[in-house]
Structures are given as structure tokens and as C-alpha cells.
Motif scaffolding. Structure first.
Motif, mmCIF file in Angstrom:
data_model
loop_
_atom_site.group_PDB
_atom_site.id
_atom_site.type_symbol
_atom_site.label_atom_id
_atom_site.label_comp_id
_atom_site.label_asym_id
_atom_site.label_seq_id
_atom_site.Cartn_x
_atom_site.Cartn_y
_atom_site.Cartn_z
ATOM 1 N N LEU A 49 -1.882 15.599 8.533
ATOM 2 C CA LEU A 49 -1.484 17.017 8.063
ATOM 3 C C LEU A 49 -1.040 17.915 9.008
ATOM 4 C CD1 LEU A 49 -4.827 17.535 5.873
ATOM 5 C CD2 LEU A 49 -2.323 17.014 5.184
ATOM 6 N N LYS A 50 -1.472 18.323 10.325
ATOM 7 C CA LYS A 50 -0.853 18.803 11.336
ATOM 8 C C LYS A 50 0.923 18.605 11.474
ATOM 9 C CE LYS A 50 -4.494 20.320 14.234
ATOM 10 N NZ LYS A 50 -5.662 19.885 13.632
ATOM 11 N N ASP A 51 1.203 17.181 11.298
ATOM 12 C CA ASP A 51 2.471 16.809 11.529
ATOM 13 C C ASP A 51 3.173 17.292 10.199
ATOM 14 O OD1 ASP A 51 4.480 15.255 12.537
ATOM 15 O OD2 ASP A 51 4.054 13.523 11.068
ATOM 16 N N LYS A 52 2.855 17.155 9.224
ATOM 17 C CA LYS A 52 3.645 17.442 7.908
ATOM 18 C C LYS A 52 2.772 17.436 6.831
ATOM 19 C CE LYS A 52 7.730 16.003 5.471
ATOM 20 N NZ LYS A 52 7.869 15.322 4.261
ATOM 21 N N ILE A 53 2.943 18.671 6.049
ATOM 22 C CA ILE A 53 1.879 18.545 4.584
ATOM 23 C C ILE A 53 2.716 18.084 3.681
ATOM 24 C CG2 ILE A 53 1.181 20.435 2.996
ATOM 25 C CD1 ILE A 53 1.096 22.563 5.548
ATOM 26 N N PRO A 54 1.984 17.263 2.906
ATOM 27 C CA PRO A 54 2.642 16.364 1.750
ATOM 28 C C PRO A 54 2.801 17.016 0.541
ATOM 29 C CG PRO A 54 0.398 15.952 2.015
ATOM 30 C CD PRO A 54 0.479 16.979 3.049
ATOM 31 N N TYR A 55 3.550 16.723 -0.561
ATOM 32 C CA TYR A 55 3.727 17.313 -1.813
ATOM 33 C C TYR A 55 2.375 17.347 -2.260
ATOM 34 C CZ TYR A 55 5.409 17.754 -6.757
ATOM 35 O OH TYR A 55 5.675 17.897 -7.777
ATOM 36 N N ILE A 56 1.732 16.341 -2.168
ATOM 37 C CA ILE A 56 0.362 16.083 -2.987
ATOM 38 C C ILE A 56 -0.307 15.163 -1.829
ATOM 39 C CG2 ILE A 56 -0.989 15.077 -4.804
ATOM 40 C CD1 ILE A 56 0.999 15.468 -6.948
ATOM 41 N N LEU A 57 -1.716 15.491 -1.881
ATOM 42 C CA LEU A 57 -2.732 14.673 -1.129
ATOM 43 C C LEU A 57 -3.763 14.163 -2.085
ATOM 44 C CD1 LEU A 57 -4.447 13.690 1.327
ATOM 45 C CD2 LEU A 57 -5.484 15.972 1.522
ATOM 46 N N PHE A 58 -3.872 12.722 -2.261
ATOM 47 C CA PHE A 58 -4.923 11.925 -2.846
ATOM 48 C C PHE A 58 -6.010 11.759 -1.716
ATOM 49 C CE2 PHE A 58 -1.092 11.637 -5.438
ATOM 50 C CZ PHE A 58 -1.758 11.688 -6.683
ATOM 51 N N LEU A 59 -6.986 12.161 -2.194
ATOM 52 C CA LEU A 59 -8.168 11.985 -1.170
ATOM 53 C C LEU A 59 -9.403 11.066 -1.603
ATOM 54 C CD1 LEU A 59 -9.120 13.111 1.604
ATOM 55 C CD2 LEU A 59 -9.935 15.316 0.346
ATOM 56 N N ASP A 60 -9.774 10.095 -1.060
ATOM 57 C CA ASP A 60 -11.070 9.420 -1.483
ATOM 58 C C ASP A 60 -12.351 10.204 -0.902
ATOM 59 O OD1 ASP A 60 -12.566 7.247 -2.286
ATOM 60 O OD2 ASP A 60 -12.329 6.135 -0.365
ATOM 61 N N ILE A 61 -13.257 9.969 -1.583
ATOM 62 C CA ILE A 61 -14.621 10.607 -1.367
ATOM 63 C C ILE A 61 -15.300 9.832 -0.308
ATOM 64 C CG2 ILE A 61 -16.853 11.312 -2.120
ATOM 65 C CD1 ILE A 61 -15.327 12.106 -4.630
ATOM 66 N N HIS A 62 -15.388 8.364 -0.384
ATOM 67 C CA HIS A 62 -16.237 7.734 0.599
ATOM 68 C C HIS A 62 -15.323 7.133 1.496
ATOM 69 C CE1 HIS A 62 -19.742 7.970 -2.026
ATOM 70 N NE2 HIS A 62 -19.028 7.702 -3.130
ATOM 71 N N MET A 63 -15.134 7.939 2.915
ATOM 72 C CA MET A 63 -14.336 7.316 3.875
ATOM 73 C C MET A 63 -15.404 7.557 5.180
ATOM 74 S SD MET A 63 -10.551 9.081 3.639
ATOM 75 C CE MET A 63 -11.117 10.416 3.639
ATOM 76 N N PRO A 64 -14.920 6.747 6.118
ATOM 77 C CA PRO A 64 -15.607 6.857 7.530
ATOM 78 C C PRO A 64 -15.266 8.202 8.189
ATOM 79 C CG PRO A 64 -13.974 5.027 7.386
ATOM 80 C CD PRO A 64 -13.930 5.382 6.027
ATOM 81 N N CYS A 65 -15.758 8.339 9.257
ATOM 82 C CA CYS A 65 -15.469 9.755 9.986
ATOM 83 C C CYS A 65 -15.693 11.068 9.259
ATOM 84 C CB CYS A 65 -14.068 9.753 10.459
ATOM 85 S SG CYS A 65 -13.727 8.275 11.616
ATOM 86 N N LYS A 66 -15.005 11.286 8.183
ATOM 87 C CA LYS A 66 -15.284 12.504 7.543
ATOM 88 C C LYS A 66 -14.982 12.092 6.031
ATOM 89 C CE LYS A 66 -13.827 16.406 9.820
ATOM 90 N NZ LYS A 66 -12.647 16.319 10.778
ATOM 91 N N ASP A 67 -16.148 12.204 4.995
ATOM 92 C CA ASP A 67 -15.976 11.952 3.857
ATOM 93 C C ASP A 67 -15.048 13.054 2.985
ATOM 94 O OD1 ASP A 67 -17.353 14.120 2.705
ATOM 95 O OD2 ASP A 67 -19.084 13.014 3.046
ATOM 96 N N GLY A 68 -14.439 12.573 1.802
ATOM 97 C CA GLY A 68 -13.509 13.517 1.111
ATOM 98 C C GLY A 68 -14.226 14.741 0.806
#
Length: 146
Positions: A49-68
Motif C-alpha cells: 500500500l505504501k508503494d501504490k494505493i489500489p483502485y479497490i482492495l479486497f481483504l480476507d479476514i483470516h490471514m497470518p501476521c495481521k488479520d483483516g
């Protein structure tokens, strides 16, 4: 201006590679020019995201490191991302999690589907919104894409 400039920059934060492939197939059914960028966890997402902000972000809830939910909470605290639509994309359909996503500032909630055709239909509804000119925060009753 070439066709590349008209491409929609789509980011999918998702740790399951099969789900990434299914999402990509669902997008292909839309016949919208797009570039799909993939973050395999919440930490990688914020680097991208720091590199480039997308048109839309689709975000999963169950992810490692940081959840959705942690990700959407952090995104909505950062003014740089005020105009970025965030669609929760998950197999999690508990009312409690949906409520948490809604209150945390997600724009829509897209449950993972059983078929690619069903996913394409739901994506078509999402892409019919003019996100560049209107950041859509629907009433609670229209938060779940069906």
C-alpha cells in the motif's frame, strides 16, 4: 493514453493461493481490464500500500501476521487511504465478524462463493459502483454483497 492506463489496479490480500486463483478467474469474467496485485498477509499488504494505493482492495479476514479486521482498522486510521475502497472478501459469515468489519470502516462485505460464475456476478455489482467519484458506504442492510 494506452490500454494500460485504463486498467483497474486491484489488490487482493489473501493467504490462500487457490482463493487468489479463483478470484482472478471471477475477475476475468467481468471483461474489465485489470491488474491483480496480491499480498499474502497483512504485513505485506501495508508494504504494498505504501508503494501504490489500489483502485479497490479486497481483504480476507483470516490471514497470518495481521488479520483483516486489524488491517481495516489500521487502514481507516490513516488519512492516506481515505479514498480507497475496502471490500472484505472472506468465507467468514458470522454476524459478529460482519458487524466488526462494518464498524471498522469496510465498504462492502463479499462472502466467498461456491462458483466462479456467482463470484463474477457479485464482482459485477461491486464494479458497477463509481469508486473514483463516490466512496460507497451503504446502510447496514446493504453491506453484504448478494
Amino acid at each position: 493514453m494506452g490500454a494500460l492506463a485504463l486498467q483497474k489496479d486491484i489488490m487482493l490480500a489473501e493467504d490462500d493461493s487457490d482463493d487468489v486463483e479463483i478470484f482472478d478467474l471471477g475477475m476475468k469474467g467481468l471483461q474489465v481490464p485489470y491488474l491483480l496485485r496480491h499480498a499474502e498477509n497483512g504485513d505485506v499488504l501495508f508494504i504494498m500500500l505504501k508503494d501504490k494505493i489500489p483502485y479497490i482492495l479486497f481483504l480476507d479476514i483470516h490471514m497470518p501476521c495481521k488479520d483483516g479486521i486489524s488491517c481495516i482498522t489500521e487502514i481507516r486510521k490513516n488519512r492516506d487511504y481515505d479514498k480507497m475502497p475496502v471490500i472484505m472478501y472472506t468465507s467468514e459469515i458470522s454476524k459478529r465478524i460482519m458487524e466488526e468489519a462494518y464498524r471498522s470502516g469496510a465498504n462492502l462485505y463479499l462472502a466467498k462463493t461456491n462458483t466462479i460464475a456467482e463470484l463474477t456476478d457479485k464482482l459485477r455489482k461491486i464494479f458497477s459502483i463509481d469508486w473514483e467519484n463516490y466512496l460507497h458506504f451503504p446502510p447496514h442492510s446493504q453491506f453484504l454483497v448478494d
